[in-house]
Design a protein around this motif. Structure first.
Motif, PDB file in Angstrom:
ATOM      1  N   ALA A 157      84.773  84.220  43.778  1.00 44.12           N
ATOM      2  CA  ALA A 157      84.704  83.119  44.730  1.00 44.12           C
ATOM      3  C   ALA A 157      85.968  83.043  45.579  1.00 44.12           C
ATOM      4  O   ALA A 157      85.941  82.563  46.703  1.00 44.12           O
ATOM      5  CB  ALA A 157      84.482  81.805  44.009  1.00 44.12           C
ATOM      6  N   GLN A 158      87.076  83.505  45.033  1.00 43.44           N
ATOM      7  CA  GLN A 158      88.348  83.439  45.741  1.00 43.44           C
ATOM      8  C   GLN A 158      88.640  84.746  46.466  1.00 43.44           C
ATOM      9  O   GLN A 158      89.775  85.190  46.530  1.00 43.44           O
ATOM     10  CB  GLN A 158      89.471  83.117  44.766  1.00 43.44           C
ATOM     11  N   LYS A 159      87.630  85.332  47.009  1.00 42.96           N
ATOM     12  CA  LYS A 159      87.808  86.609  47.686  1.00 42.96           C
ATOM     13  C   LYS A 159      88.699  86.454  48.914  1.00 42.96           C
ATOM     14  O   LYS A 159      88.821  85.383  49.477  1.00 42.96           O
ATOM     15  CB  LYS A 159      86.459  87.184  48.102  1.00 42.96           C
ATOM     16  N   VAL A 160      89.288  87.523  49.289  1.00 44.13           N
ATOM     17  CA  VAL A 160      90.114  87.504  50.490  1.00 44.13           C
ATOM     18  C   VAL A 160      89.231  87.839  51.688  1.00 44.13           C
ATOM     19  O   VAL A 160      88.144  88.400  51.551  1.00 44.13           O
ATOM     20  CB  VAL A 160      91.288  88.513  50.384  1.00 44.13           C
ATOM     21  N   SER A 184      88.911  78.538  50.561  1.00 45.00           N
ATOM     22  CA  SER A 184      89.677  77.300  50.468  1.00 45.00           C
ATOM     23  C   SER A 184      90.645  77.174  51.648  1.00 45.00           C
ATOM     24  O   SER A 184      90.758  76.111  52.258  1.00 45.00           O
ATOM     25  CB  SER A 184      90.437  77.266  49.150  1.00 45.00           C
ATOM     26  N   PHE A 185      91.338  78.256  51.965  1.00 48.80           N
ATOM     27  CA  PHE A 185      92.278  78.243  53.081  1.00 48.80           C
ATOM     28  C   PHE A 185      91.556  77.928  54.386  1.00 48.80           C
ATOM     29  O   PHE A 185      92.002  77.087  55.172  1.00 48.80           O
ATOM     30  CB  PHE A 185      92.984  79.591  53.214  1.00 48.80           C
ATOM     31  N   LYS A 186      90.434  78.604  54.615  1.00 48.75           N
ATOM     32  CA  LYS A 186      89.696  78.443  55.858  1.00 48.75           C
ATOM     33  C   LYS A 186      89.214  77.002  56.028  1.00 48.75           C
ATOM     34  O   LYS A 186      89.360  76.414  57.105  1.00 48.75           O
ATOM     35  CB  LYS A 186      88.498  79.402  55.839  1.00 48.75           C
ATOM     36  N   THR A 187      88.673  76.414  54.970  1.00 45.27           N
ATOM     37  CA  THR A 187      88.186  75.040  55.024  1.00 45.27           C
ATOM     38  C   THR A 187      89.325  74.067  55.310  1.00 45.27           C
ATOM     39  O   THR A 187      89.223  73.197  56.190  1.00 45.27           O
ATOM     40  CB  THR A 187      87.499  74.665  53.699  1.00 45.27           C
TER      41      THR A 187
END
Length: 154
Positions: A54-57, A129-132
């Protein structure tokens, strides 16, 4: 004699099987606890693997498109901030210290977003998460710039 020897052997074998084949309730409970612990560990491993997926780059194309879009928004924000500063510095207009502080705060937030994007490019972890979070912060800043000249006092 053979019959007695055979009978003793069979009885011994049955007794041995009965005593060794039956487990005490404590042994059964202990084995069940071990099995439960193993199952919990397996579940934790599966969850960890799912979290990693889920935490893919971001892929290279996805990151490039996102970065380009955000850089455009940041530069538009910089232009808007410069326009607001120019309006406040017109001759004959008294510079309101509150407006000046608000403009400075917007400028700092815009700079922080740019730095945040650069920092992510170096670490590239937890893309979704970063994108959101980044989009939320960018939208919030854009809304603040739009609402800057709106007077909410009635």
């Amino acid at each position: 004699m053979k019959k007695i020897f055979l009978t003793i052997a069979v009885v011994s074998l049955m007794a041995g099987t009965t005593f060794t084949g039956c487990k005490s309730p404590e042994a059964k409970e202990s084995e069940a606890r071990e099995n439960l612990q193993d199952a919990k560990e397996d579940l934790k491993e599966v969850r960890d693997e799912a979290d990693e997926q889920a935490q893919k780059v971001a892929s290279a194309e996805e990151w490039k498109a996102f970065r380009t879009e955000c850089e455009e928004k940041i530069s538009k924000n910089e232009i808007r901030i410069a326009e607001l500063k120019a309006k406040l510095n017109k001759p004959g207009k008294i510079i309101d210290p509150i407006y000046e502080k608000r403009i400075d705060m917007l400028e700092v937030r815009n700079r922080e977003l740019k730095e945040k994007m650069d920092a992510y490019e170096k670490s590239q972890s937890n893309w979704e998460s970063f994108k959101t979070e980044f989009n939320h912060d960018m939208d919030e800043l854009g809304q603040s710039l739009k609402d800057f000249t709106v007077d909410n006092k009635k």
